[in-house]
Scaffold this motif. Structure first.
Motif, PDB file in Angstrom:
ATOM      1  N   ALA A   1       0.827  -1.213   0.000  1.00  0.00           N
ATOM      2  CA  ALA A   1       0.000   0.000   0.000  1.00  0.00           C
ATOM      3  C   ALA A   1       0.859   1.260   0.000  1.00  0.00           C
ATOM      4  O   ALA A   1       0.514   2.255  -0.645  1.00  0.00           O
ATOM      5  N   SER A   2       1.978   1.217   0.715  1.00  0.00           N
ATOM      6  CA  SER A   2       2.849   2.399   0.757  1.00  0.00           C
ATOM      7  C   SER A   2       3.393   2.713  -0.626  1.00  0.00           C
ATOM      8  O   SER A   2       3.425   3.879  -1.041  1.00  0.00           O
ATOM      9  N   LEU A   3       3.792   1.695  -1.362  1.00  0.00           N
ATOM     10  CA  LEU A   3       4.305   1.909  -2.717  1.00  0.00           C
ATOM     11  C   LEU A   3       3.208   2.433  -3.628  1.00  0.00           C
ATOM     12  O   LEU A   3       3.449   3.314  -4.468  1.00  0.00           O
ATOM     13  N   HIS A   4       2.002   1.903  -3.449  1.00  0.00           N
ATOM     14  CA  HIS A   4       0.867   2.402  -4.235  1.00  0.00           C
ATOM     15  C   HIS A   4       0.631   3.883  -3.937  1.00  0.00           C
ATOM     16  O   HIS A   4       0.437   4.674  -4.858  1.00  0.00           O
ATOM     17  N   HIS A   5       0.647   4.250  -2.680  1.00  0.00           N
ATOM     18  CA  HIS A   5       0.439   5.651  -2.307  1.00  0.00           C
ATOM     19  C   HIS A   5       1.533   6.539  -2.890  1.00  0.00           C
ATOM     20  O   HIS A   5       1.250   7.616  -3.408  1.00  0.00           O
ATOM     21  N   LEU A   6       2.771   6.099  -2.804  1.00  0.00           N
ATOM     22  CA  LEU A   6       3.896   6.948  -3.215  1.00  0.00           C
ATOM     23  C   LEU A   6       4.086   7.022  -4.729  1.00  0.00           C
ATOM     24  O   LEU A   6       4.558   8.045  -5.236  1.00  0.00           O
ATOM     25  N   PHE A   7       3.707   5.970  -5.443  1.00  0.00           N
ATOM     26  CA  PHE A   7       3.905   5.969  -6.895  1.00  0.00           C
ATOM     27  C   PHE A   7       2.637   6.233  -7.692  1.00  0.00           C
ATOM     28  O   PHE A   7       2.697   6.363  -8.917  1.00  0.00           O
ATOM     29  N   ASN A   8       1.506   6.304  -7.023  1.00  0.00           N
ATOM     30  CA  ASN A   8       0.218   6.576  -7.680  1.00  0.00           C
ATOM     31  C   ASN A   8      -0.552   7.630  -6.892  1.00  0.00           C
ATOM     32  O   ASN A   8      -1.719   7.423  -6.548  1.00  0.00           O
ATOM     33  N   ILE A   9       0.094   8.723  -6.620  1.00  0.00           N
ATOM     34  CA  ILE A   9      -0.502   9.762  -5.772  1.00  0.00           C
ATOM     35  C   ILE A   9      -1.823  10.253  -6.362  1.00  0.00           C
ATOM     36  O   ILE A   9      -2.842  10.307  -5.661  1.00  0.00           O
ATOM     37  N   GLU A  10      -1.834  10.607  -7.647  1.00  0.00           N
ATOM     38  CA  GLU A  10      -3.050  11.152  -8.269  1.00  0.00           C
ATOM     39  C   GLU A  10      -4.205  10.155  -8.248  1.00  0.00           C
ATOM     40  O   GLU A  10      -5.345  10.517  -7.974  1.00  0.00           O
ATOM     41  N   LYS A  11      -3.907   8.898  -8.531  1.00  0.00           N
ATOM     42  CA  LYS A  11      -4.944   7.859  -8.535  1.00  0.00           C
ATOM     43  C   LYS A  11      -5.508   7.667  -7.124  1.00  0.00           C
ATOM     44  O   LYS A  11      -6.719   7.511  -6.947  1.00  0.00           O
ATOM     45  N   THR A  12      -4.632   7.701  -6.116  1.00  0.00           N
ATOM     46  CA  THR A  12      -5.078   7.537  -4.730  1.00  0.00           C
ATOM     47  C   THR A  12      -5.926   8.731  -4.297  1.00  0.00           C
ATOM     48  O   THR A  12      -6.960   8.556  -3.647  1.00  0.00           O
ATOM     49  N   VAL A  13      -5.507   9.932  -4.667  1.00  0.00           N
ATOM     50  CA  VAL A  13      -6.277  11.143  -4.336  1.00  0.00           C
ATOM     51  C   VAL A  13      -7.649  11.078  -5.003  1.00  0.00           C
ATOM     52  O   VAL A  13      -8.666  11.405  -4.379  1.00  0.00           O
ATOM     53  N   LYS A  14      -7.694  10.623  -6.245  1.00  0.00           N
ATOM     54  CA  LYS A  14      -8.974  10.506  -6.964  1.00  0.00           C
ATOM     55  C   LYS A  14      -9.901   9.524  -6.252  1.00  0.00           C
ATOM     56  O   LYS A  14     -11.104   9.775  -6.123  1.00  0.00           O
ATOM     57  N   ARG A  15      -9.327   8.414  -5.774  1.00  0.00           N
ATOM     58  CA  ARG A  15     -10.145   7.416  -5.066  1.00  0.00           C
ATOM     59  C   ARG A  15     -10.716   8.016  -3.779  1.00  0.00           C
ATOM     60  O   ARG A  15     -11.884   7.783  -3.437  1.00  0.00           O
ATOM     61  N   ILE A  16      -9.905   8.765  -3.062  1.00  0.00           N
ATOM     62  CA  ILE A  16     -10.378   9.431  -1.833  1.00  0.00           C
ATOM     63  C   ILE A  16     -11.476  10.423  -2.179  1.00  0.00           C
ATOM     64  O   ILE A  16     -12.506  10.490  -1.512  1.00  0.00           O
ATOM     65  N   ASP A  17     -11.258  11.199  -3.241  1.00  0.00           N
ATOM     66  CA  ASP A  17     -12.214  12.231  -3.628  1.00  0.00           C
ATOM     67  C   ASP A  17     -13.550  11.638  -4.063  1.00  0.00           C
ATOM     68  O   ASP A  17     -14.571  12.307  -3.998  1.00  0.00           O
ATOM     69  N   GLN A  18     -13.566  10.384  -4.475  1.00  0.00           N
ATOM     70  CA  GLN A  18     -14.803   9.725  -4.881  1.00  0.00           C
ATOM     71  C   GLN A  18     -15.474   8.969  -3.733  1.00  0.00           C
ATOM     72  O   GLN A  18     -16.575   8.454  -3.890  1.00  0.00           O
ATOM     73  N   ALA A  19     -14.821   8.919  -2.582  1.00  0.00           N
ATOM     74  CA  ALA A  19     -15.354   8.168  -1.442  1.00  0.00           C
ATOM     75  C   ALA A  19     -16.557   8.879  -0.834  1.00  0.00           C
ATOM     76  O   ALA A  19     -16.634  10.111  -0.830  1.00  0.00           O
TER      77      ALA A  19
END
Length: 135
Positions: free
Chosen positions: A26-44
């Motif tokens: 998960a840490s690697l996903h957060h650090l290497f896919n920041i925009e995708k993770t932010v988008k997922r949060i914004d859609q929550a």
């Protein structure tokens, strides 16, 4: 009354290693896919929880760094209790923001509840005194 439960040292090590894996990934996903993770949060559904804590990009990066450092600490057994506390502090708002709002699929919510249980195991138990364990 001081009751003692004997647990295999190897089972504790295996539990630590297996539990740390999800945080390292998960840490690697957060650090290497920041925009995708932010988008997922914004859609929550409960994105307001994340917005309460501040800038989403910064939160994603900080949570990624914490999960990487604490996940590695958990993996190698370094400051295990503190690593587990740090990971639980990150896991709770992620669970409330992302998984709690997905009532249609409860699997991810209960996965995080199970992970929190694993972290609580390392928070509530003292494994410094390995003489009390048996193989």
């Amino acid at each position: 009354m001081n009751s003692q439960i004997l647990v295999s040292r190897h089972s504790i090590q295996l539990f630590r290693v297996m539990l740390s894996g999800i945080f390292l990934v998960a840490s690697l996903h957060h650090l290497f896919n920041i925009e995708k993770t932010v988008k997922r949060i914004d859609q929550a559904n409960f994105k307001g929880i994340a917005y309460y804590f501040g800038n989403l990009e910064l939160l994603v990066i900080l949570s990624g760094v914490v999960m990487l450092i604490a996940g590695f600490g958990l993996l190698i057994g370094f400051k295990t209790r503190w690593a587990a506390i740090s990971l639980l502090v990150v896991l709770i708002p992620i669970t409330l923001t992302i998984q709690l709002g997905q009532i249609s699929s409860l699997g991810p919510l209960f996965k995080n509840i199970a992970i929190a249980g694993g972290l609580l195991f390392f928070i509530l138990n003292n494994f410094k005194n390995q003489e009390t364990t048996k193989n």
